[in-house]
Design an enzyme around this catalytic site. Structure first.
Site, PDB file in Angstrom:
ATOM      1  N   SER A   1      -0.338 -55.752  -9.741  1.00 29.35           N
ATOM      2  CA  SER A   1       0.655 -56.732  -8.434  1.00 29.35           C
ATOM      3  C   SER A   1       2.075 -56.431  -9.453  1.00 29.35           C
ATOM      4  O   SER A   1       1.421 -56.165 -11.021  1.00 29.35           O
ATOM      5  CB  SER A   1       0.367 -57.790  -8.119  1.00 29.35           C
ATOM      6  OG  SER A   1       0.326 -58.680  -7.529  1.00 29.35           O
TER       7      SER A   1
ATOM      8  N   TYR B   1      -4.128 -66.304 -10.043  1.00 25.90           N
ATOM      9  CA  TYR B   1      -4.205 -64.721  -9.521  1.00 25.90           C
ATOM     10  C   TYR B   1      -3.037 -63.954  -9.871  1.00 25.90           C
ATOM     11  O   TYR B   1      -2.872 -63.030 -10.645  1.00 25.90           O
ATOM     12  CB  TYR B   1      -3.125 -64.870  -8.127  1.00 25.90           C
ATOM     13  CG  TYR B   1      -3.014 -63.202  -7.488  1.00 25.90           C
ATOM     14  CD1 TYR B   1      -3.921 -62.813  -7.099  1.00 25.90           C
ATOM     15  CD2 TYR B   1      -2.012 -62.726  -7.179  1.00 25.90           C
ATOM     16  CE1 TYR B   1      -3.636 -61.194  -5.743  1.00 25.90           C
ATOM     17  CE2 TYR B   1      -1.898 -61.703  -7.138  1.00 25.90           C
ATOM     18  CZ  TYR B   1      -2.613 -60.540  -6.049  1.00 25.90           C
ATOM     19  OH  TYR B   1      -2.794 -59.578  -5.927  1.00 25.90           O
TER      20      TYR B   1
HETATM   21  P1  NAD Z   1      -7.507 -57.392   1.627  1.00 28.27           P
HETATM   22  O1  NAD Z   1      -8.131 -58.292   1.326  1.00 28.27           O
HETATM   23  O2  NAD Z   1      -7.656 -56.475   2.171  1.00 28.27           O
HETATM   24  O3  NAD Z   1      -8.715 -56.369   0.943  1.00 28.27           O
HETATM   25  C1  NAD Z   1      -9.167 -56.768  -1.163  1.00 28.27           C
HETATM   26  C2  NAD Z   1     -11.001 -56.063  -0.502  1.00 28.27           C
HETATM   27  O4  NAD Z   1     -11.242 -56.839  -1.651  1.00 28.27           O
HETATM   28  C3  NAD Z   1     -11.334 -56.430   0.427  1.00 28.27           C
HETATM   29  O5  NAD Z   1     -12.115 -54.902   0.799  1.00 28.27           O
HETATM   30  C4  NAD Z   1     -12.750 -57.201  -0.253  1.00 28.27           C
HETATM   31  O6  NAD Z   1     -13.594 -57.210   0.829  1.00 28.27           O
HETATM   32  C5  NAD Z   1     -12.785 -56.631  -1.569  1.00 28.27           C
HETATM   33  N1  NAD Z   1     -13.103 -57.527  -1.923  1.00 28.27           N
HETATM   34  C6  NAD Z   1     -12.959 -58.795  -2.664  1.00 28.27           C
HETATM   35  N2  NAD Z   1     -13.932 -59.720  -3.487  1.00 28.27           N
HETATM   36  C7  NAD Z   1     -14.629 -58.578  -3.962  1.00 28.27           C
HETATM   37  C8  NAD Z   1     -16.162 -58.169  -4.632  1.00 28.27           C
HETATM   38  N3  NAD Z   1     -16.548 -59.758  -5.510  1.00 28.27           N
HETATM   39  N4  NAD Z   1     -16.589 -57.126  -4.628  1.00 28.27           N
HETATM   40  C9  NAD Z   1     -15.973 -56.240  -4.189  1.00 28.27           C
HETATM   41  N5  NAD Z   1     -15.240 -56.543  -3.487  1.00 28.27           N
HETATM   42  C10 NAD Z   1     -14.474 -57.380  -3.481  1.00 28.27           C
HETATM   43  O7  NAD Z   1      -6.461 -57.110   0.711  1.00 28.27           O
HETATM   44  P2  NAD Z   1      -6.003 -55.948   0.042  1.00 28.27           P
HETATM   45  O8  NAD Z   1      -4.262 -56.579   0.235  1.00 28.27           O
HETATM   46  O9  NAD Z   1      -6.004 -54.453   0.604  1.00 28.27           O
HETATM   47  O10 NAD Z   1      -6.532 -56.447  -1.659  1.00 28.27           O
HETATM   48  C11 NAD Z   1      -6.227 -54.970  -2.659  1.00 28.27           C
HETATM   49  C12 NAD Z   1      -5.889 -55.187  -3.724  1.00 28.27           C
HETATM   50  O11 NAD Z   1      -4.436 -54.505  -3.972  1.00 28.27           O
HETATM   51  C13 NAD Z   1      -6.068 -56.547  -4.830  1.00 28.27           C
HETATM   52  O12 NAD Z   1      -6.510 -56.624  -6.152  1.00 28.27           O
HETATM   53  C14 NAD Z   1      -4.297 -57.089  -4.331  1.00 28.27           C
HETATM   54  O13 NAD Z   1      -4.817 -58.155  -5.435  1.00 28.27           O
HETATM   55  C15 NAD Z   1      -3.991 -56.135  -4.562  1.00 28.27           C
HETATM   56  N6  NAD Z   1      -2.599 -56.448  -4.653  1.00 28.27           N
HETATM   57  C16 NAD Z   1      -2.229 -56.320  -2.660  1.00 28.27           C
HETATM   58  C17 NAD Z   1      -0.833 -56.785  -2.860  1.00 28.27           C
HETATM   59  C18 NAD Z   1      -0.481 -57.495  -1.102  1.00 28.27           C
HETATM   60  O14 NAD Z   1       0.731 -57.346  -0.558  1.00 28.27           O
HETATM   61  N7  NAD Z   1      -1.421 -56.664  -0.265  1.00 28.27           N
HETATM   62  C19 NAD Z   1       0.439 -56.532  -3.516  1.00 28.27           C
HETATM   63  C20 NAD Z   1      -0.263 -56.804  -5.168  1.00 28.27           C
HETATM   64  C21 NAD Z   1      -1.939 -56.487  -5.150  1.00 28.27           C
END
Ligand code: NAD
Length: 278
Positions: A163, A176
């Site tokens: 991130s 986080y």
């Molecule tokens: P999201 O909530 O749509 O997806 C997260 C996924 O992780 C979901 O499928 C959830 O079920 C899964 N998950 C959570 N705990 C878990 C576990 N214990 N075991 C297996 N799976 C698990 O959110 P996203 O935005 O798609 O996030 C994906 C990644 O991207 C994360 O690591 C997040 O920190 C990172 N990220 C997202 C953003 C953003 O703006 N959306 C920005 C920076 C980083």
């Protein structure tokens, strides 16, 4: 119509032919888009999920319809026994693993003095320890198999989903931001340790991407306007923006990229406040 007009997902079609990819948290948001993009690029894909089997099976159906093989595996990435079983099953059913996208992650936000130990621990367990466990089990298989030149120039690729908060402090989200800061140093250390074994470890650091994790930040016009003040490029990111970066890092086109973080953030890390001040 010029050649760029038709340049969509097809442009990555042959890049990952014959490769086997595991994407964690692949039934939502960035993980889902990444699993689909890897499939379009020719890889067979294991779609990991911890809850929401139907959504995972839907991703599997879409990948299969695109012509690649896919399967949904349930596992909690923070549980050692479940991660080991997941990777063992993948090796048994798919033959090996070439690409790990350690994507699963979550937020449990709270002001510092309100944050419970459980909130702190959960985020560290999933976002940091989960990546450690998945990377370790994938690496064992990379080392066992070694390089297969017809498939890829490297023995394996790990892409850590980090991130912008691996470097931008984030008030109200100390768990986080700490987990992602940890991902940065874990990724670079693994990259250093494993490069001589022909394993490439890199990270993608998304900025603000439109997914369920951060709905509050973009789901009203006022919230989106506020968010855009932090994004010089003037738009909120889409999951595909991240998926395409992951496909590129996984491919031999970027074979000499080792231990790098690719920021995919519309310029969020460029200190946008200094565009007019300072
Ligand atoms: P999201 O909530 O749509 O997806 C997260 C996924 O992780 C979901 O499928 C959830 O079920 C899964 N998950 C959570 N705990 C878990 C576990 N214990 N075991 C297996 N799976 C698990 O959110 P996203 O935005 O798609 O996030 C994906 C990644 O991207 C994360 O690591 C997040 O920190 C990172 N990220 C997202 C953003 C953003 O703006 N959306 C920005 C920076 C980083």
């Amino acid at each position: 119509m010029d050649s760029h007009a038709s340049a969509g997902p097809q442009t990555v079609a042959p890049l990952l032919k014959g490769q086997k990819a595991l994407v964690t948290g692949a039934n939502s948001g960035i993980g889902k888009a990444t699993a689909l993009a890897l499939g379009r690029a020719g890889a067979d894909v294991v779609v990991n999920y911890v809850a929401g089997r139907e959504a995972a099976e839907e991703v599997v159906a879409q990948i299969t319809a695109q012509g690649s093989r896919a399967a949904a595996y349930e596992a909690d990435v923070s549980r050692e026994d479940q991660v080991t079983a997941m990777v063992d099953r993948m090796v048994e059913e798919f033959g090996t693993i070439d690409i790990l996208v350690a994507n699963a992650g979550l937020q449990r936000d709270a002001a510092f003095t309100e944050m419970t130990l459980a909130q702190w621990q959960k985020v560290i367990d999933v976002n940091l320890t989960g990546q450690f466990l998945c990377a370790r089990e994938a690496t064992k298989e990379f080392l066992r198999r070694g390089v297969v030149p017809e498939v890829s120039r490297s023995a394996g690729k790990i892409i850590c989903m980090s991130s912008v908060h691996q470097i931008i402090p984030w008030a109200g989200h100390v768990n986080y931001a700490s987990s992602k800061g940890g991902v940065l140093m874990m990724m670079e250390t693994l990259a250093q340790e494993l490069a001589s074994k022909k394993i490439r470890v890199n990270a993608v650091a998304p900025g603000a991407i439109r997914t369920p994790i951060n709905t509050d930040a973009w789901d009203t016009p006022a919230a989106e306007q506020d968010l855009l003040k932090l994004i010089p490029y003037g738009r909120v990111g889409e999951p595909e923006d991240i998926a395409h970066a992951a496909v590129a890092l996984a491919s031999d086109l970027l074979d000499y990229v080792v231990g790098a973080t690719l920021y995919v953030d519309g310029g969020m890390t460029l200190f946008p406040g200094f565009a007019t001040g300072g």
